[in-house]
Write a protein that holds these residues in place. Structure first.
Motif, short mmCIF file in Angstrom:
data_model
loop_
_atom_site.label_atom_id
_atom_site.label_comp_id
_atom_site.label_asym_id
_atom_site.label_seq_id
_atom_site.Cartn_x
_atom_site.Cartn_y
_atom_site.Cartn_z
N GLU A 3 0.84 -1.21 0.00
CA GLU A 3 0.00 0.00 0.00
C GLU A 3 0.87 1.25 0.00
OE1 GLU A 3 -3.05 2.26 3.03
OE2 GLU A 3 -3.01 0.07 3.04
N GLN A 4 1.93 1.26 0.82
CA GLN A 4 2.81 2.43 0.87
C GLN A 4 3.59 2.58 -0.43
OE1 GLN A 4 2.28 4.55 3.13
NE2 GLN A 4 1.00 3.15 4.30
N LEU A 5 4.04 1.47 -1.02
CA LEU A 5 4.73 1.55 -2.31
C LEU A 5 3.81 2.14 -3.37
CD1 LEU A 5 6.62 -1.88 -2.37
CD2 LEU A 5 7.66 0.39 -2.31
N ASP A 6 2.56 1.71 -3.37
CA ASP A 6 1.60 2.23 -4.35
C ASP A 6 1.35 3.72 -4.15
OD1 ASP A 6 1.41 -0.29 -5.44
OD2 ASP A 6 -0.49 -0.79 -4.45
N ARG A 7 1.23 4.15 -2.89
CA ARG A 7 1.03 5.58 -2.61
C ARG A 7 2.20 6.41 -3.11
NH1 ARG A 7 -1.30 5.75 3.53
NH2 ARG A 7 -3.37 4.99 3.01
N ILE A 8 3.40 5.93 -2.83
CA ILE A 8 4.59 6.66 -3.29
C ILE A 8 4.59 6.73 -4.81
CG2 ILE A 8 7.12 6.57 -3.44
CD1 ILE A 8 7.04 5.21 -0.62
N GLN A 9 4.30 5.61 -5.45
CA GLN A 9 4.30 5.56 -6.91
C GLN A 9 3.32 6.56 -7.50
OE1 GLN A 9 6.46 3.25 -8.60
NE2 GLN A 9 6.09 4.96 -9.94
N ARG A 10 2.12 6.63 -6.93
CA ARG A 10 1.11 7.56 -7.47
C ARG A 10 1.49 9.01 -7.23
NH1 ARG A 10 -2.40 3.71 -5.20
NH2 ARG A 10 -2.74 5.04 -3.40
N ALA A 11 2.17 9.29 -6.12
CA ALA A 11 2.45 10.67 -5.74
C ALA A 11 3.77 11.21 -6.27
CB ALA A 11 2.43 10.81 -4.22
N ILE A 12 4.67 10.34 -6.66
CA ILE A 12 6.04 10.76 -6.93
C ILE A 12 6.15 11.83 -8.01
CG2 ILE A 12 6.73 9.05 -8.67
CD1 ILE A 12 9.22 8.62 -6.76
N PRO A 17 5.43 15.40 -4.77
CA PRO A 17 6.64 14.88 -4.12
C PRO A 17 6.57 14.94 -2.60
CG PRO A 17 7.21 16.38 -5.91
CD PRO A 17 5.72 16.45 -5.73
N ALA A 18 5.91 15.96 -2.03
CA ALA A 18 5.81 16.04 -0.57
C ALA A 18 5.05 14.84 -0.02
CB ALA A 18 5.12 17.35 -0.16
N GLN A 19 3.98 14.44 -0.70
CA GLN A 19 3.24 13.26 -0.25
C GLN A 19 4.11 12.00 -0.40
OE1 GLN A 19 -0.80 12.64 -1.11
NE2 GLN A 19 -0.67 10.52 -0.51
N ALA A 20 4.89 11.94 -1.47
CA ALA A 20 5.76 10.78 -1.67
C ALA A 20 6.75 10.66 -0.51
CB ALA A 20 6.50 10.89 -3.00
N ILE A 21 7.27 11.78 -0.04
CA ILE A 21 8.21 11.76 1.09
C ILE A 21 7.51 11.29 2.36
CG2 ILE A 21 9.62 13.23 2.59
CD1 ILE A 21 10.24 14.87 -0.01
N GLY A 22 6.31 11.82 2.62
CA GLY A 22 5.54 11.38 3.78
C GLY A 22 5.21 9.89 3.71
N SER A 23 4.88 9.43 2.50
CA SER A 23 4.56 8.01 2.34
C SER A 23 5.80 7.15 2.50
CB SER A 23 3.93 7.77 0.96
OG SER A 23 2.67 8.43 0.88
N ALA A 24 6.97 7.69 2.17
CA ALA A 24 8.21 6.93 2.37
C ALA A 24 8.44 6.67 3.86
CB ALA A 24 9.39 7.67 1.75
N LYS A 25 8.14 7.68 4.69
CA LYS A 25 8.25 7.50 6.14
C LYS A 25 7.29 6.41 6.61
CE LYS A 25 7.42 9.91 10.50
NZ LYS A 25 6.13 9.49 10.97
#
Length: 196
Positions: free
Chosen positions: A134-143, A147-155
């Motif tokens: 789920e987190q990988l998918d969120r990062i992928q969609r936001a990257i 980018p700010a959401q991608a960073i939050g999702s990386a955490k």
């Protein structure tokens, strides 16, 4: 560079559009910034399949940004379809073979080439890798777009991974622990001496 979504999968999508409307096809692709290719050589008796092919030919299928936008057009055109429709199931199977993933709401996460955030094969052996995926998918969609959401999702990915490590190793998980505490506990569970 290799196409991220194969021509066979695109052909299946084109065939599905027989059950759509020209207005819906045009709107979905144009809203994602695509114009039809006026030089298409595709010849079909269906104006809907022909229009779909004109838009499909305007996508740079090796460009992750183009493919992400095309997938959003796919989602929009398929959102009201019955999940049990055999041709739709076949299309989704083809997307999976191409490396795409889906969330429970039908959002498509396309592969992004060599830098893909696709799950590792070793995740298949985990009891429940869904939190990591789920987190990988969120990062992928936001990257690309956020980018700010991608960073939050990386955490959140690190937190989810630490929790999965603890569960897989039979250790308790304290949901109140912050990231450093979870990371330390996961490292201890793995027998690591190096600390974050």
């Amino acid at each position: 560079m290799k196409d991220l979504i194969s021509s066979g999968t695109r052909g299946q999508f084109r065939d599905l559009m027989t059950n759509s409307t020209l207005a819906a096809i045009r709107s979905a692709f144009q809203d994602e910034g695509f114009a039809p290719n006026p030089d298409t050589r595709y010849d079909d008796t269906s104006s809907r399949r022909t229009a779909t092919q004109e838009y499909l030919e305007s996508v740079a299928w090796s460009d992750p940004d183009h493919v992400a936008r095309a997938c959003r057009a796919f989602e929009r055109l398929l959102i009201d379809w019955d999940d049990d429709e055999p041709h739709l199931k076949s299309f989704y199977s083809a997307l999976r073979r191409d490396g795409c993933t889906f969330d429970p709401h039908g959002m498509i996460t396309p592969p992004v080439g060599n830098g893909s955030l696709r799950p590792l094969k070793s995740m298949a052996s985990l009891t429940d890798p869904s939190a990591i995926q789920e987190q990988l998918d969120r990062i992928q969609r936001a990257i690309i777009d956020d980018p700010a959401q991608a960073i939050g999702s990386a955490k959140e990915l690190i937190e989810s991974t630490a929790k999965v490590v603890l569960v897989e190793r039979g250790h308790p998980v304290n949901d109140k622990d912050d990231l450093p505490a979870l990371a330390r506990a996961a490292q201890d569970a793995l027998g690591c001496t190096r600390r974050l």
